[in-house]
Design a protein around this motif. Structure first.
Motif, mmCIF file in Angstrom:
data_model
loop_
_atom_site.group_PDB
_atom_site.id
_atom_site.type_symbol
_atom_site.label_atom_id
_atom_site.label_comp_id
_atom_site.label_asym_id
_atom_site.label_seq_id
_atom_site.Cartn_x
_atom_site.Cartn_y
_atom_site.Cartn_z
ATOM 1 N N ALA A 324 19.372 89.675 141.043
ATOM 2 C CA ALA A 324 18.324 88.910 141.351
ATOM 3 C C ALA A 324 18.104 87.977 140.164
ATOM 4 C CB ALA A 324 16.678 89.420 141.683
ATOM 5 N N ALA A 325 19.061 88.106 138.962
ATOM 6 C CA ALA A 325 18.935 87.211 137.749
ATOM 7 C C ALA A 325 19.121 85.762 138.123
ATOM 8 C CB ALA A 325 20.076 87.555 137.000
ATOM 9 N N THR A 326 18.180 84.903 137.840
ATOM 10 C CA THR A 326 17.980 83.774 138.286
ATOM 11 C C THR A 326 18.930 82.862 137.343
ATOM 12 O OG1 THR A 326 15.989 83.145 136.808
ATOM 13 C CG2 THR A 326 15.841 83.647 139.068
ATOM 14 N N ARG A 327 19.335 83.261 136.156
ATOM 15 C CA ARG A 327 20.370 82.752 134.983
ATOM 16 C C ARG A 327 21.211 83.574 134.617
ATOM 17 N NH1 ARG A 327 15.285 80.834 135.006
ATOM 18 N NH2 ARG A 327 14.553 78.650 134.444
ATOM 19 N N ILE A 328 22.587 82.962 134.588
ATOM 20 C CA ILE A 328 23.911 83.596 134.149
ATOM 21 C C ILE A 328 24.463 82.941 133.047
ATOM 22 C CG2 ILE A 328 23.666 84.745 136.661
ATOM 23 C CD1 ILE A 328 26.354 82.244 135.709
ATOM 24 N N ASN A 329 25.291 83.832 132.612
ATOM 25 C CA ASN A 329 26.305 83.414 131.163
ATOM 26 C C ASN A 329 27.624 83.776 131.722
ATOM 27 O OD1 ASN A 329 27.081 82.951 128.723
ATOM 28 N ND2 ASN A 329 26.899 84.956 127.919
ATOM 29 N N ILE A 330 28.520 82.699 131.298
ATOM 30 C CA ILE A 330 29.929 82.820 131.264
ATOM 31 C C ILE A 330 30.431 82.740 130.002
ATOM 32 C CG2 ILE A 330 32.148 81.873 132.335
ATOM 33 C CD1 ILE A 330 30.677 80.894 134.739
ATOM 34 N N GLN A 331 31.079 83.977 129.590
ATOM 35 C CA GLN A 331 31.401 83.876 128.129
ATOM 36 C C GLN A 331 32.594 84.715 127.716
ATOM 37 O OE1 GLN A 331 28.351 84.457 125.389
ATOM 38 N NE2 GLN A 331 29.344 84.746 123.612
ATOM 39 N N ASN A 332 33.308 84.386 126.454
ATOM 40 C CA ASN A 332 34.389 85.221 126.303
ATOM 41 C C ASN A 332 34.988 84.897 124.684
ATOM 42 O OD1 ASN A 332 36.807 86.970 126.107
ATOM 43 N ND2 ASN A 332 37.428 86.277 128.081
ATOM 44 N N GLU A 333 35.651 85.555 124.012
ATOM 45 C CA GLU A 333 36.255 84.948 122.785
ATOM 46 C C GLU A 333 37.318 85.776 122.232
ATOM 47 O OE1 GLU A 333 33.752 86.975 119.207
ATOM 48 O OE2 GLU A 333 32.315 86.149 120.671
ATOM 49 N N TRP A 334 37.993 85.289 121.315
ATOM 50 C CA TRP A 334 39.057 86.207 120.952
ATOM 51 C C TRP A 334 38.707 87.451 120.205
ATOM 52 C CZ3 TRP A 334 40.346 88.283 116.145
ATOM 53 C CH2 TRP A 334 41.746 88.647 115.881
ATOM 54 N N PHE A 464 22.437 78.271 136.350
ATOM 55 C CA PHE A 464 21.566 78.783 137.354
ATOM 56 C C PHE A 464 22.386 79.274 138.310
ATOM 57 C CE2 PHE A 464 19.103 74.796 136.082
ATOM 58 C CZ PHE A 464 18.149 75.460 135.263
ATOM 59 N N SER A 465 21.534 80.443 138.982
ATOM 60 C CA SER A 465 22.205 81.390 140.099
ATOM 61 C C SER A 465 21.570 80.944 141.436
ATOM 62 C CB SER A 465 22.100 82.769 139.640
ATOM 63 O OG SER A 465 20.618 83.152 140.227
ATOM 64 N N SER A 466 21.973 81.581 142.573
ATOM 65 C CA SER A 466 21.382 81.366 143.647
ATOM 66 C C SER A 466 20.047 81.783 143.821
ATOM 67 C CB SER A 466 22.426 82.070 144.854
ATOM 68 O OG SER A 466 23.655 81.758 144.933
ATOM 69 N N THR A 467 19.278 82.768 143.023
ATOM 70 C CA THR A 467 18.133 83.256 143.164
ATOM 71 C C THR A 467 17.045 82.545 142.464
ATOM 72 O OG1 THR A 467 18.397 84.974 141.414
ATOM 73 C CG2 THR A 467 18.848 85.648 143.472
ATOM 74 N N LEU A 468 17.456 81.207 141.760
ATOM 75 C CA LEU A 468 16.683 80.179 141.361
ATOM 76 C C LEU A 468 15.535 79.981 142.510
ATOM 77 C CD1 LEU A 468 16.310 78.699 138.647
ATOM 78 C CD2 LEU A 468 17.433 76.591 139.705
ATOM 79 N N GLY A 469 14.454 79.595 141.763
ATOM 80 C CA GLY A 469 13.084 79.534 142.785
ATOM 81 C C GLY A 469 13.215 78.207 143.283
ATOM 82 N N SER A 470 12.373 77.885 144.434
ATOM 83 C CA SER A 470 12.625 76.938 145.365
ATOM 84 C C SER A 470 12.481 75.379 144.356
ATOM 85 C CB SER A 470 11.550 77.005 146.624
ATOM 86 O OG SER A 470 10.179 77.062 145.911
#
Length: 563
Positions: A324-334, A464-470
Motif C-alpha cells: 500500500a505504498a503510495t509513492r515508489i522509487n525506481i533506481q540503480n547505479e554502477w 505515484f502508485s495505484s494506492t494514491l488517494g482519490s
C-alpha cells in the motif's frame, strides 16, 4: 452360356427413383446449412461477434527473452544496456544484475553481483576456476540450441581476483558434439569488487565484464538485426575457506550446463511490435478505482530511503515488502556497494474490462513522476525500462527475493529529474503494445516491472502508485489500450530492430532518438485500413451455386414423376 438378368417390376423402379428424390431434400438442407455456417464464421473472423471476457489459453513452455541494443561503432555504454536479473540477496546468497549490448565488433556482458563474502584462488599461475566467486556466460549461435554442446555452443568462465593479471583467471570452452572442450578463444574479462578485501573479509559485491569479439565466434561482424541466439548465465558462490557448498545461481532457471536448448533467448536489437490490420478502433483506460477496476502494484528493494533505517541490509532488504505504498522509487547505479538503494516497481493491470476477440493496435502505460533522489541543482536523466512478467504476486508480500523474473524486456523511456514539482507530477509513458498483445491473447492480466540501468549516484526517480488517494486519482499508473476488429488474413507480428541508443538530457516529454524511432516505444507500426462493410457481402458470392443446384433438382424431380 446364358446371360441372366433380373427384371424388376415397374413399381420397384419408381420406388428407387422416389428414394433418390426423397434424399435430395436433406442434402439441400445440409448444403444450405453449411453455407450459413460459413457465413457466420466469416463474419466472426471480422470481429463481428458479441463481446465476452478473455479466456485463458493453454500455456506453452516459457522461454525468457532478452532484446539487446545496438551501438554501431561506439563502445557499449553501461547505462544504456538492457538489464535483467536473477538470484536473491542474503548473507550467503547472490543477487545478480546482467547488462547487455553490442556493437559492430563485440558482445558486451556485464554482471554486478551482490555478495557479502568474496573468495578467489590466489594461485595466479593456475587458479582453480571451479571454485571461488566465478561466473560463466553460455552462448549458442543458433536459434534453438541443441541437446548437447555442439560446435555452435560456447562458454566463457571468469573468476574474481585481487590485482593479479587476468590471463589465468578466465577460460573459454567450445562444444564438440557431446561435451565441452577447452579452447583458445579470444575474449576479455574485467573483474572488480567493492568492500574491505577478499578471502575472509566482509564485502559488498563484485563485478565481471565480458567483451566477446564476434570474430572469436567465427563471424565477420555483428549478427543481423533480429537474429536470435541462446544465452545462459551461471554464478558460483564461495563464502569461506572450506568452500562450503552453496547453491549455484542460473539464468534462466531451467538452464542446464550441457543442454543449450534449455537456455534463454538472446535477440540482437530492441523489440518492436507490428499491429494487425483493424477497423472500428476504440481506446480503453485501465486505472485503479476507475469503473471499480483494481490495479495492484508494489515496490521491491531499498525504497525511497535506501533501506537506511538501522537495519541489516543483508538479512532484511531481500524480504522487505512495502504494501500500500503510495509513492515508489525506481533506481540503480554502477556502484554495487550501494545495492540497498536499488529499487524496482511491479504492477498488474486487469484486462477483464477489455472486449474479447479484438486486435491490439497499441498500448501505453503512464506513470507520474513527482520527485527524486538527485542532488539539488543536478539533473540526471534515467533510462527507465519496462518488461513483461509471466506470473502473479501478492502485493502484501512482494519483495526483492520473491519478485518474478523478466519474461521479455519491452521498451524504454528517458525520465528526467523533476525541475518544477507539481501536485500531480509529470507524466511519462512507455509503449507496452507487445506485452499487452501477449497478455490479452493468453487471457492473463498485464503484468509489468519497471527498472533502470543507471550508472551515477543519486538517480532515483519517484512516482505515484495505484494506492494514491482519490485527490490524485488521475496520477495513478494508467494503461491506455487501443483495440479494433481484426481484418481477415491479418495477424500481429513481432520484429526486432536494433538501433543505437543515445542518452542525453531531455525536457519533459521529449524522447531520445533511437535510430529514427522514439526511445520509449517499440515502434508500433500503423496497420492498413479495411472497410469491413464491403466484406459483409463476400459470402453471398457463392449463393448462386446452391440455388442453381436446387432449381435443377426440382426440375429433375418433376421429370421423374411424369415418367
Amino acid at each position: 452360356m446364358y446371360s441372366i438378368q433380373k427384371i424388376l417390376p415397374s413399381r420397384f423402379h419408381d420406388k428407387t427413383g422416389f428414394t433418390r428424390i426423397a434424399l435430395v431434400n436433406p442434402v439441400i438442407i445440409i448444403f444450405l446449412c453449411a453455407i450459413l455456417m460459413f457465413t457466420a464464421l466469416f463474419w466472426s473472423s471480422l470481429g463481428l461477434e458479441h463481446s465476452s471476457k478473455p479466456t485463458a489459453k493453454a500455456a506453452s513452455a516459457l522461454v525468457r527473452r532478452i532484446n539487446i541494443p545496438y551501438f554501431q561503432n561506439s563502445a557499449v555504454p553501461f547505462n544504456q544496456t538492457s538489464i535483467f536479473w536473477f538470484g536473491s540477496v542474503s548473507s550467503s546468497d547472490n543477487s545478480v544484475d546482467v547488462r547487455m549490448g553490442y556493437n559492430n565488433s563485440e558482445l558486451y556482458v556485464d554482471l554486478h553481483i551482490m555478495d557479502r563474502y568474496l573468495w578467489y584462488d590466489p594461485n595466479a599461475k593456475a587458479p582453480n576456476l571451479t571454485k571461488g566467486d566465478t561466473a560463466t556466460v553460455y552462448l549458442s549461435t543458433t536459434q534453438n540450441g541443441s541437446n548437447a554442446p555442439d560446435q555452435n555452443a560456447y562458454k566463457f568462465v571468469a573468476q574474481v581476483d585481487w590485482y593479479q593479471p587476468r590471463a589465468h583467471y578466465q577460460q573459454a570452452y567450445r562444444g564438440n558434439g557431446s561435451t565441452w572442450t577447452l579452447s583458445p578463444i579470444a575474449f576479455t574479462s574485467v573483474s572488480g569488487w567493492r568492500g574491505t578485501g577478499l578471502n575472509g573479509k566482509e564485502d559488498s559485491g563484485w563485478t565481471m565484464t565480458y567483451h566477446i569479439p564476434f570474430s572469436s565466434l567465427g563471424r565477420s561482424g555483428s549478427p543481423a538485426q533480429g537474429t536470435p541466439w541462446k544465452l545462459g548465465i551461471k554464478v558460483h558462490n564461495q563464502d569461506n575457506a572450506s568452500d562450503t557448498p552453496l547453491s549455484l545461481k542460473w539464468w534462466p532457471e531451467t538452464e542446464n550446463d550441457g543442454v543449450p536448448s534449455s537456455w534463454g533467448a538472446l535477440v540482437f536489437g530492441l523489440s518492436t511490435y507490428q499491429a494487425p490490420q483493424t477497423t472500428n478502433n476504440a481506446t480503453y483506460t485501465v486505472r485503479n478505482g476507475l469503473n471499480n477496476q483494481v490495479v495492484s502494484d508494489g515496490m521491491v528493494g531499498g525504497s525511497l530511503g535506501c533501506y537506511n533505517h538501522g537495519l541489516n541490509r543483508w538479512t532484511g532488504m531481500g524480504g522487505q515488502s512495502y504494501p500500500a505504498a503510495t509513492r515508489i522509487n525506481i533506481q540503480n547505479e554502477w556502484d554495487i556497494s550501494d545495492f540497498n538503494c536499488f529499487s524496482k516497481f511491479y504492477i498488474s493491470f486487469p484486462l477483464t474490462s477489455l472486449p474479447a476477440g479484438k486486435g491490439v493496435v497499441s498500448a501505453k502505460v503512464t506513470l507520474h513522476e513527482y520527485g527524486g533522489s538527485a542532488t539539488k541543482g543536478v539533473h540526471t536523466p534515467s533510462l527507465i525500462q519496462v518488461a513483461s512478467v509471466n506470473q502473479g504476486w501478492n502485493p502484501a508480500t512482494l519483495s526483492w527475493n520473491n519478485a518474478p523474473l523478466i519474461k521479455e524486456n519491452i521498451s524504454r523511456t528517458v525520465v528526467n529529474s523533476v525541475s518544477n514539482p507539481t501536485s500531480f507530477g509529470q507524466p511519462y509513458s512507455w509503449d507496452v503494445s507487445k506485452a499487452l498483445a501477449d497478455a490479452y491473447a493468453a487471457g492473463q492480466p498485464l503484468r509489468l516491472v519497471f527498472y533502470s540501468s543507471d550508472s551515477p549516484y543519486n538517480t532515483g526517480k519517484y512516482f505515484f502508485s495505484s494506492t494514491l488517494g482519490s485527490w490524485g486519482a488521475v496520477s495513478r499508473p494508467t494503461l491506455q489500450a487501443t483495440l479494433g476488429h481484426v481484418a481477415a488474413s491479418s495477424a500481429a507480428s513481432v520484429q526486432s530492430s536494433a538501433s543505437r541508443a543515445m542518452l542525453a538530457p531531455a525536457a519533459r516529454g521529449q524522447q531520445i532518438a533511437l535510430g529514427g524511432l522514439a526511445l520509449d516505444t517499440q515502434q508500433t507500426l500503423p496497420p492498413a485500413k479495411v472497410d469491413e462493410h464491403l466484406l459483409y457481402f463476400a459470402p453471398l458470392l457463392i449463393l448462386p451455386a446452391p440455388l442453381f443446384f436446387l432449381l435443377w433438382t426440382l426440375r429433375r424431380r418433376r421429370l421423374l414423376r411424369h415418367r
